[in-house]
Design a protein around this motif. Structure first.
Motif, short mmCIF file in Angstrom:
data_model
loop_
_atom_site.label_atom_id
_atom_site.label_comp_id
_atom_site.label_asym_id
_atom_site.label_seq_id
_atom_site.Cartn_x
_atom_site.Cartn_y
_atom_site.Cartn_z
N LYS A 148 0.86 -1.18 0.00
CA LYS A 148 0.00 0.00 0.00
C LYS A 148 0.90 1.24 0.00
CE LYS A 148 -3.82 -2.45 0.86
NZ LYS A 148 -4.94 -2.59 -0.08
N ARG A 149 0.39 2.34 -0.52
CA ARG A 149 1.26 3.51 -0.61
C ARG A 149 0.60 4.79 -0.08
NH1 ARG A 149 4.68 0.62 -0.44
NH2 ARG A 149 6.48 0.26 -1.78
N PRO A 150 -0.03 4.74 1.09
CA PRO A 150 -0.51 6.00 1.65
C PRO A 150 0.66 6.85 2.16
CG PRO A 150 -0.84 4.25 3.23
CD PRO A 150 -0.34 3.60 1.96
N GLU A 151 0.50 8.15 2.13
CA GLU A 151 1.41 9.03 2.87
C GLU A 151 1.12 8.83 4.36
OE1 GLU A 151 3.55 11.33 1.27
OE2 GLU A 151 2.93 10.49 -0.66
N VAL A 152 2.13 8.96 5.21
CA VAL A 152 1.92 8.74 6.64
C VAL A 152 2.51 9.89 7.44
CG1 VAL A 152 2.27 7.18 8.59
CG2 VAL A 152 2.00 6.23 6.29
N PHE A 153 1.73 10.39 8.40
CA PHE A 153 2.17 11.43 9.34
C PHE A 153 2.11 10.82 10.73
CE2 PHE A 153 1.61 14.85 12.34
CZ PHE A 153 2.31 15.93 11.82
N ILE A 154 3.24 10.83 11.43
CA ILE A 154 3.32 10.27 12.78
C ILE A 154 3.75 11.38 13.74
CG2 ILE A 154 4.49 8.62 14.29
CD1 ILE A 154 4.98 6.86 11.81
N ALA A 155 3.03 11.51 14.85
CA ALA A 155 3.42 12.44 15.92
C ALA A 155 3.25 11.74 17.26
CB ALA A 155 2.56 13.70 15.87
N HIS A 156 4.25 11.86 18.11
CA HIS A 156 4.24 11.12 19.37
C HIS A 156 5.06 11.86 20.42
CE1 HIS A 156 3.10 6.84 20.49
NE2 HIS A 156 3.67 7.26 21.61
N GLY A 157 4.66 11.70 21.68
CA GLY A 157 5.39 12.33 22.77
C GLY A 157 6.38 11.39 23.44
N ARG A 158 7.56 11.91 23.72
CA ARG A 158 8.58 11.09 24.37
C ARG A 158 8.24 10.77 25.82
NH1 ARG A 158 11.78 14.27 20.82
NH2 ARG A 158 11.81 16.01 22.29
N GLN A 159 7.33 11.54 26.42
CA GLN A 159 6.93 11.31 27.81
C GLN A 159 5.60 10.56 27.89
OE1 GLN A 159 9.22 12.13 30.07
NE2 GLN A 159 10.42 12.96 28.36
N ASP A 160 5.20 9.92 26.82
CA ASP A 160 3.91 9.21 26.79
C ASP A 160 3.98 8.00 27.73
OD1 ASP A 160 1.62 7.70 26.14
OD2 ASP A 160 1.63 8.41 24.07
N GLY A 166 8.66 4.41 21.61
CA GLY A 166 9.25 3.37 20.78
C GLY A 166 8.28 2.79 19.76
N PHE A 167 6.99 2.79 20.09
CA PHE A 167 6.00 2.32 19.12
C PHE A 167 6.03 3.18 17.85
CE2 PHE A 167 3.68 0.53 22.90
CZ PHE A 167 3.70 -0.80 22.49
N ALA A 168 6.12 4.50 18.03
CA ALA A 168 6.14 5.41 16.88
C ALA A 168 7.43 5.24 16.08
CB ALA A 168 6.00 6.85 17.36
N ARG A 169 8.54 5.09 16.79
CA ARG A 169 9.82 4.94 16.10
C ARG A 169 9.86 3.64 15.29
NH1 ARG A 169 13.33 6.76 21.45
NH2 ARG A 169 12.85 9.01 21.31
#
Length: 216
Positions: A148-160, A166-169
């Motif tokens: 699949k080829r959707p564009e992906v935007f990921i945003a995550h907090g290091r203090q979550d 690590g899930f986002a990374r």
């Protein structure tokens, strides 16, 4: 399964569709305001479905049972996946806006469902996936289809403290290794949408849907 939902039409003819999936303990009202923020010129049709499961003794709804973060319960996950598949199909048919003009977005558990439906081998590929504080799930009988080829935007907090960064990374590494285009943002936020990430998300939504060229 027919899902309850809210929607906000575009000001004129819609240039795309933004479907936002809420997190655990919220409902269909939760991300409607985020939709307005992401689409200030009201160019998009926005839909926010309610998750099917209730939380005993607590307000709000959720998409699946959580035996362990990152690893959804198989039965409730697949039931939610089926229900959202049918819901997305109904929205596409009703609005006349195609999957390739659609972004799936969400926060927390809603991001998990956005990844799941956006990368599901048996589902149409959307234009984009907008993932705030989520992860690509590990669950029996589902694998991300990196063809699949959707564009992906990921945003995550290091203090979550709920879904660690690590899930986002790992999602970024997996998707980029598969050849997908990923825009990635981290901050020192906890388990919430960091306002510092919103301007970039607005720009990304605009580039991904508004005034884009030919369908992918």
């Amino acid at each position: 399964m027919s899902l309850i939902y809210r929607e906000r039409p575009a000001a004129g003819e819609a240039e795309g569709l933004l479907i936002l999936h809420h997190g655990r303990g919220a409902d269909e009202h939760d991300l409607l305001g985020l939709g307005d923020t992401l689409d200030p010129e009201r160019r998009l049709h926005i839909v926010t479905p309610r998750a099917p499961l209730t939380l005993g003794g607590w307000p709000g709804y959720h998409w699946y049972v959580v035996p362990r973060v990152g690893y959804p319960d198989q039965d409730t996950f697949h039931a939610a996946y089926k229900g959202l598949s049918e819901f997305h199909d109904e929205v596409w048919e009703r609005t006349g806006i195609a999957p390739e003009r659609t972004i799936f977005g969400g926060f927390s558990m809603g991001s998990v469902m956005s990844y799941s439906l956006g990368l599901g081998a048996d589902r149409p590929s959307p234009a984009g996936i907008l993932a705030f504080s989520g992860f690509i799930p590990v669950v029996d009988d589902w694998q991300p289809d990196l063809a699949k080829r959707p564009e992906v935007f990921i945003a995550h907090g290091r203090q979550d403290p709920v879904m660690e960064v690590g899930f986002a990374r790992r999602a970024k590494e997996l998707l980029e290794a598969g050849g997908l285009a990923v825009e990635y943002h981290e901050s020192d936020a906890a388990h919430h949408i960091d306002p510092a990430h919103v301007p970039a998300a607005i720009d990304w939504v605009g580039r991904t849907l508004v005034g884009a060229g030919t369908p992918k």
